[in-house]
Design a protein around this motif. Structure first.
Motif, PDB file in Angstrom:
ATOM      1  N   ASN A   1       3.409  -5.303  -5.791  1.00 55.45           N
ATOM      2  CA  ASN A   1       3.539  -6.718  -5.459  1.00 55.45           C
ATOM      3  C   ASN A   1       4.492  -6.861  -4.265  1.00 55.45           C
ATOM      4  OD1 ASN A   1       4.223  -9.411  -5.337  1.00 55.45           O
ATOM      5  ND2 ASN A   1       4.185  -9.685  -7.549  1.00 55.45           N
ATOM      6  N   PRO A   2       4.058  -7.533  -3.210  1.00 55.25           N
ATOM      7  CA  PRO A   2       4.908  -7.602  -2.026  1.00 55.25           C
ATOM      8  C   PRO A   2       6.178  -8.425  -2.195  1.00 55.25           C
ATOM      9  CG  PRO A   2       2.917  -8.875  -1.705  1.00 55.25           C
ATOM     10  CD  PRO A   2       2.735  -8.148  -2.981  1.00 55.25           C
ATOM     11  N   ALA A   3       6.291  -9.191  -3.227  1.00 53.80           N
ATOM     12  CA  ALA A   3       7.519  -9.976  -3.440  1.00 53.80           C
ATOM     13  C   ALA A   3       8.677  -9.023  -3.689  1.00 53.80           C
ATOM     14  CB  ALA A   3       7.333 -10.903  -4.626  1.00 53.80           C
ATOM     15  N   PRO A   4       9.872  -9.340  -3.172  1.00 48.98           N
ATOM     16  CA  PRO A   4      10.987  -8.422  -3.365  1.00 48.98           C
ATOM     17  C   PRO A   4      11.323  -8.231  -4.842  1.00 48.98           C
ATOM     18  CG  PRO A   4      11.674 -10.344  -2.073  1.00 48.98           C
ATOM     19  CD  PRO A   4      10.239 -10.526  -2.398  1.00 48.98           C
ATOM     20  N   SER A   5      11.330  -6.988  -5.263  1.00 49.77           N
ATOM     21  CA  SER A   5      11.613  -6.684  -6.675  1.00 49.77           C
ATOM     22  C   SER A   5      13.117  -6.524  -6.875  1.00 49.77           C
ATOM     23  CB  SER A   5      10.906  -5.398  -7.058  1.00 49.77           C
ATOM     24  OG  SER A   5      11.426  -4.331  -6.284  1.00 49.77           O
TER      25      SER A   5
ATOM     26  N   PHE B   1       0.814  -1.223   0.000  1.00 49.79           N
ATOM     27  CA  PHE B   1       0.000   0.000   0.000  1.00 49.79           C
ATOM     28  C   PHE B   1       0.844   1.270   0.000  1.00 49.79           C
ATOM     29  CE2 PHE B   1       0.484  -1.834   4.224  1.00 49.79           C
ATOM     30  CZ  PHE B   1       1.155  -0.814   4.870  1.00 49.79           C
ATOM     31  N   SER B   2       2.161   1.140  -0.172  1.00 50.89           N
ATOM     32  CA  SER B   2       3.032   2.312  -0.034  1.00 50.89           C
ATOM     33  C   SER B   2       3.108   3.144  -1.316  1.00 50.89           C
ATOM     34  CB  SER B   2       4.437   1.864   0.354  1.00 50.89           C
ATOM     35  OG  SER B   2       5.008   1.099  -0.689  1.00 50.89           O
TER      36      SER B   2
END
Lengths: 251, 278
Positions: free
Chosen positions: A92-96, A85-86
């Motif tokens: 996507n919460p997976a580390p980019s 939500f930032s």
């Protein structure tokens, strides 16, 4: 991927005022709080303009898996993460790829300031969680993480303060925000150990000539000094009982 | 006594310059002495140190630590001593030199989950700290309530010459065993223990405030009197004395909750030890 420089005509007006009302050499308002998480060994929260970032430190603690422990010093592990939500669009919460890179540069920016050799065979975990982002979050994250490490009582040579400068609409500016970062021509985030004046992070995305680079560097350094003052005030306030307040940076 | 200047510092701040010896939490950078922790710098004539206000427990030789047995092997117990290093208690130090894994069983003496009062006898960061439970007041802790505080605040909980321990013990009619690792064992009736826990937590939260003793006394309902200063306890500057002797019987439940100085002096002496030697 370098900066292309989009339509930047509206970013700085004739009076030298930026889109958010700042002068070109002005920082966004900054607020730092220390010790916000009860269960962490050290923690800090920073508001850097519209950035809202939480940093937590756990450790020194036992290393798992055991084989990753070092016999002569502690292992520093950093995780920079942006909450879904930032951003404006759900992230996507997976580390980019970007988050993995920032985790690495955060670790490398903090490592020189820590006396890791004092805690052999242990690990120190640093978590930087971006709750709301508005450009310059790696700098804000590093500054918050450094304060959290001091809060955790880990031996440190110095605090690390970070700030960015850049080039927007053909002019060097201090502390680029999200719009300026996207539309501007360059971004120069730096982190320094404030008392000893040693640079621990220096990245440059975009193009600057020598004169612009020197100007941007000196402005970013002066920004770091101001961030340091706020870090210091936050730590002193936390431990020695001064009233915490919103500290707006005046130039 | 030489004058000592005190000042709040954060990591990286220059504490002193010149030919001064760097003591705890201070490092030398060329001609300057720099603090490495958040804390109170004590700048003496020839030595400088920083008393930290936060941080993990790093064992030091001769520290009294309260630990919890978490594992054992054929030759040693492993204890959680609230640190990033585990304490090792060799079986030979408990059973004697003729210890044999075939003959003796470690669980006869200490089981997993047992609390122990122990002393650090060796530690150099390259290996885990070696503990010992042979000595007066050391050994298994049979009963009591465990409270954890920040290890950096242990000196404050002990107070000058054990004054804070005494205030809390007398004020709550309980007895405390304070490990340098921030683990506190409180023994007393349930009500007294609860009051003691509140007092310990107050010290933990407000360790920085100057009038801490008064705050604790106020909380425990004690009227401050200079009388109790006569019961002197020998300790070093930080009051690292941890074995405590309470003048007050832990079981004296007939008295009122509000302790007057007379009550404090009139209690029967029962200097029983919290831990039992093995």
């Amino acid at each position: 991927m370098g900066k292309q420089g989009g339509d930047s005509s509206s970013l700085i007006n004739e009076q030298g005022i930026r889109a958010d009302g700042r002068r070109i050499d002005e920082l966004r308002p900054i607020k730092i709080e220390v010790g916000i998480l009860k269960n962490a060994d050290g923690s800090a929260f920073i508001q850097f303009g519209k950035n809202k970032i939480m940093a937590a430190v756990y450790g020194p603690k036992e290393v798992h898996p055991k084989h990753s422990a070092l016999p002569d010093r502690s292992v520093l592990r950093c995780r920079y993460h942006m909450s879904p939500f930032s951003t404006e669009e759900r992230k996507n919460p997976a580390p980019s790829r970007r988050e993995i890179e920032i985790s690495k540069v955060t670790r490398e920016a903090l490592e020189p300031s820590l006396m890791l050799e004092d805690y052999p065979r242990t690990a120190i975990d640093v978590f930087v969680e971006v709750l709301q982002s508005d450009g310059g979050s790696r700098c804000a994250g590093i500054s918050a993480a450094s304060v959290a490490l001091a809060d955790a009582g880990i031996n440190m040579r110095d605090l690390v303060s970070a700030c960015a400068a850049g080039k927007v609409a053909g002019q060097v500016v201090l502390d680029v925000d999200d719009t300026e970062d996207k539309e501007g021509q360059a971004d120069l985030p730096i982190a320094i150990m404030s008392t000893s004046n040693q640079v621990t992070l220096l990245q440059l995305d975009g193009q600057l000539n020598e004169e612009e680079f020197n100007k941007a560097l000196s402005w970013a350094l002066s920004g770091c000094k101001k961030v340091y003052e706020l870090q210091r005030e936050a730590l002193i306030g936390r431990y020695f009982g001064k009233n915490e307040k919103v500290l707006e940076v005046e130039q | 006594m030489p004058e000592v200047k005190r000042r709040y510092v954060i990591p990286g701040e220059v504490v002193a310059r010149g030919n001064v010896r760097a003591d705890l939490n201070v490092m030398r950078v060329n001609d300057t002495l720099v603090a490495t922790r958040v804390g109170m710098a004590e700048i003496g004539h020839d030595v400088v140190r920083v008393v930290p206000l936060s941080g993990p427990y790093i064992p030091r030789i001769d520290d009294l630590v309260v630990g919890k047995v978490i594992d054992y092997s054929a030759f040693a117990w492993e204890a959680d001593i609230n640190s990033c290093f585990f304490g090792i208690l060799p079986a030979a130090s408990v059973f004697g030199r003729d210890y044999s894994p075939a003959k003796d069983s470690l669980t006869d003496k200490l089981k997993v989950g047992d609390m122990i009062a122990s002393r650090v006898i060796a530690f150099d960061r390259t290996r885990d700290p070696l503990l010992s439970i042979s000595g007066p007041g050391l050994g298994r802790i049979p009963r009591g309530q465990v409270v954890k505080i920040s290890p950096a605040k242990v000196p404050r909980l002990i107070g000058k010459k054990g004054s804070m321990i005494k205030t809390i013990e007398v004020g709550t009619r309980s007895r405390m065993l304070i490990g340098q690792n921030g683990v506190v064992v409180i023994v007393g009736s349930p009500e007294d223990t609860l009051r003691a826990i509140r007092a310990v937590n107050l010290v933990d939260e407000e360790a920085h405030s100057a009038d801490l003793t008064e705050k604790v006394q106020l909380m425990l309902g004690i009227t401050p009197e200079p009388q109790q200063a006569d019961a002197e306890q020998e300790s070093d500057e930080f009051g690292s004395e941890t074995q405590t002797e309470n003048e007050q019987s832990a079981a004296s439940s007939g008295e009122s909750d509000v302790m007057s100085p007379e009550n404090m002096q009139s209690g029967e002496s029962s200097s029983e030890q919290i831990s039992e030697g093995i």
